[in-house]
Design an enzyme around this catalytic site. Structure first.
Site, PDB file in Angstrom:
ATOM      1  N   SER A  88     -36.043  48.560 -34.605  1.00  0.00           N
ATOM      2  CA  SER A  88     -34.835  47.918 -35.103  1.00  0.00           C
ATOM      3  C   SER A  88     -35.005  46.391 -35.141  1.00  0.00           C
ATOM      4  O   SER A  88     -35.845  45.873 -35.857  1.00  0.00           O
ATOM      5  CB  SER A  88     -33.637  48.337 -34.245  1.00  0.00           C
ATOM      6  OG  SER A  88     -32.434  47.865 -34.797  1.00  0.00           O
ATOM      7  N   ASP A 121     -37.525  51.699 -38.260  1.00  0.00           N
ATOM      8  CA  ASP A 121     -36.228  51.421 -38.868  1.00  0.00           C
ATOM      9  C   ASP A 121     -35.785  49.975 -38.605  1.00  0.00           C
ATOM     10  O   ASP A 121     -34.821  49.727 -37.863  1.00  0.00           O
ATOM     11  CB  ASP A 121     -35.153  52.396 -38.380  1.00  0.00           C
ATOM     12  CG  ASP A 121     -34.065  52.595 -39.438  1.00  0.00           C
ATOM     13  OD1 ASP A 121     -34.409  52.643 -40.629  1.00  0.00           O
ATOM     14  OD2 ASP A 121     -32.883  52.702 -39.071  1.00  0.00           O
ATOM     15  N   HIS A 128     -30.176  55.950 -36.943  1.00  0.00           N
ATOM     16  CA  HIS A 128     -31.015  54.794 -36.606  1.00  0.00           C
ATOM     17  C   HIS A 128     -32.039  55.171 -35.526  1.00  0.00           C
ATOM     18  O   HIS A 128     -33.218  54.804 -35.626  1.00  0.00           O
ATOM     19  CB  HIS A 128     -30.107  53.669 -36.129  1.00  0.00           C
ATOM     20  CG  HIS A 128     -30.734  52.322 -36.133  1.00  0.00           C
ATOM     21  ND1 HIS A 128     -31.557  51.856 -37.136  1.00  0.00           N
ATOM     22  CD2 HIS A 128     -30.655  51.282 -35.223  1.00  0.00           C
ATOM     23  CE1 HIS A 128     -31.961  50.620 -36.860  1.00  0.00           C
ATOM     24  NE2 HIS A 128     -31.425  50.251 -35.708  1.00  0.00           N
TER      25      HIS A 128
END
Length: 456
Positions: free
Chosen positions: A163, A187, A257
């Site tokens: 992330s 991601d 996510h």
């Protein structure tokens, strides 16, 4: 020795052993554990580097930035993987940290260093955490330069960022002029980076090789392609098994996510073989238009995971490459995939979707190919991708139905001159064929598949 003295000696031995175990546990350096109050008040950035090797896989050791060659367990001759977490809105350690450390150490003899910037990432204000990524990158860059000065090679460094941590890794790579060996972005975060220039986010120039996995592009993840190869799980957005409504609570916001981490863990564990097919879009992939991998021969299509060596040279030669794959909702995530080629000879033009069921003994699994209406008429060859949630061996029977939505009026017949099932991802499976099948629209027909001849 009297029994009472013997018991006393045994008790002292147990006491001393317990104290030694506690001292051993206390000597471990653990990931910073904060709570919600820290996030509400806000935390200032403090970066800790926790080292794990095969010799201390269950007990981290915090590293100092100076005299690295004198620090026990850190061998600068070994490759080094850095694990960089993202935004921590609750302050708790990531649930996957210990697991990824264990799995990375199983890949090869590595220095695995967890970049603990929880003091900084744990802020109720996400924008504050974004600001800290630049400072954390500066800190980590200084450490890597010290490693290099003391004999380590930057080309043997692998940054794995999750992330917001993916962009942090990119900032480090940019500061080092792309000399880092590899960056893996799981991601990469989307908020505050959607309109960012390549210099303001992760991009292929940040390392000698950059691979990215997308699972939540329509929410917390970043759209687009940002590596030498970008893997898109289920198109890179909504993941199977994740909640579709806000009533599921926290899981509704984080499930898609977080799936990037769990897919990567599964790939590291070698229980998942998730093959990505180069394609312009996920819809083209589902239509069966992108099931060839000639560009990677003699290797097959790229497989998500730690070892991308067989495809690296080809991917660097091709430039930025998008690859797509579909998964199930639960581990091992892999779908059973077949390329299905049909030749039809029916008199009337029909449009419909295809349902295919595979049978093995009492077990069966169904694929519904309905992303678009397929055309069936004389002299029509149709290719489609059929993906099944269950991996059945020894297929004994196949059931087929073509749904046209026609619920009134006569049922038209559809004649298949040939249907051929080519297994994907597993060349050891047999090709399955059947010839001259007469069926009615919306009615299921079953048949036993036959081995295909090479000329079929």
């Amino acid at each position: 020795m009297p029994p009472r003295c013997l018991l006393g000696l045994l008790g002292l031995l147990v006491l001393c052993t317990g104290q030694e175990e506690r001292r051993t546990q206390e000597s471990c350096d653990n990931f910073t554990d904060l709570d919600l109050s820290h996030c509400l008040m806000g935390t200032s950035l403090y970066v800790r580097l926790l080292l794990y090797t095969r010799d201390n896989i269950d007990c981290g050791r915090e590293l100092q930035h100076q005299r690295l060659s004198e620090q026990p367990l850190l061998d600068l001759r070994r490759p080094t993987a850095f694990v960089i977490h993202g935004y921590r809105p609750t302050g708790a350690p990531p649930i996957w940290i210990d697991h990824i450390v264990q799995l990375l150490a199983e890949q090869q003899d590595l220095n695995v260093i967890v970049v603990d910037w929880n003091r900084g990432a744990a802020n109720f204000n996400y924008f504050t955490a974004v600001t800290y990524t630049r400072e954390a990158a500066q800190n980590l860059t200084g450490f890597l330069l010290t490693m290099q000065e003391e004999g380590a090679s930057l080309s043997s460094v692998h940054l794995i960022g999750v992330s917001l941590g993916a962009h942090l890794a990119g900032f480090v790579g940019a500061r080092l002029k792309g000399r880092i060996g590899r960056i893996t972005g799981l991601d990469p975060a989307g908020p505050m980076f959607t309109s960012a220039t390549p210099e303001e986010r992760l991009d292929p120039s940040d390392a000698m090789f950059v691979d990215v996995l997308h699972t939540d592009m329509d929410s917390f993840g970043l759209r687009g392609a940002h590596g030498h190869v970008d893997f898109y799980a289920n198109g890179g957005a909504d993941q199977p098994g994740c909640p579709k409504t806000i009533f599921a609570g926290k899981s509704y916001f984080v499930c898609d996510h977080q799936r990037s981490v769990f897919l990567y863990l599964c790939a590291l564990n070698r229980t998942c073989t998730l093959t990505g097919y180069p394609c312009p879009s996920y819809s083209h992939f589902l239509d069966g238009r992108c099931l060839q991998c000639e560009a990677f021969k003699p290797a097959s299509c790229p497989v998500l995971g730690y070892d991308l060596g067989p495809w690296r040279d080809a991917l660097l030669r091709l430039g930025q490459t998008k690859v797509f794959f579909s998964t199930t909702a639960t581990p091992p995530y892999k779908k059973l995939s077949y390329r299905v080629d049909m030749a039809t000879w029916n008199q009337y033009l029909r449009w419909g979707v295809v349902y295919i069921r595979l049978h093995s003994g009492r077990n069966s699994t169904e694929a519904r190919v309905d992303q678009k209406l397929l055309r069936f008429e004389q002299y029509t060859s149709t290719r489609l991708l059929a993906q099944f949630d269950e991996d059945l061996q020894n297929i004994q029977k196949i059931s087929l139905r073509i749904g046209t939505g026609n619920i009134i009026g006569p049922r038209y017949k559809i004649r298949l001159l040939r249907i051929r099932f080519t297994p994907l991802d597993d060349p050891g499976r047999p090709l399955l064929c059947r010839f001259d099948i007469i069926m009615e629209e919306n009615m299921e027909v079953s048949f036993r598949p036959l081995p295909c001849n090479s000329r079929d």
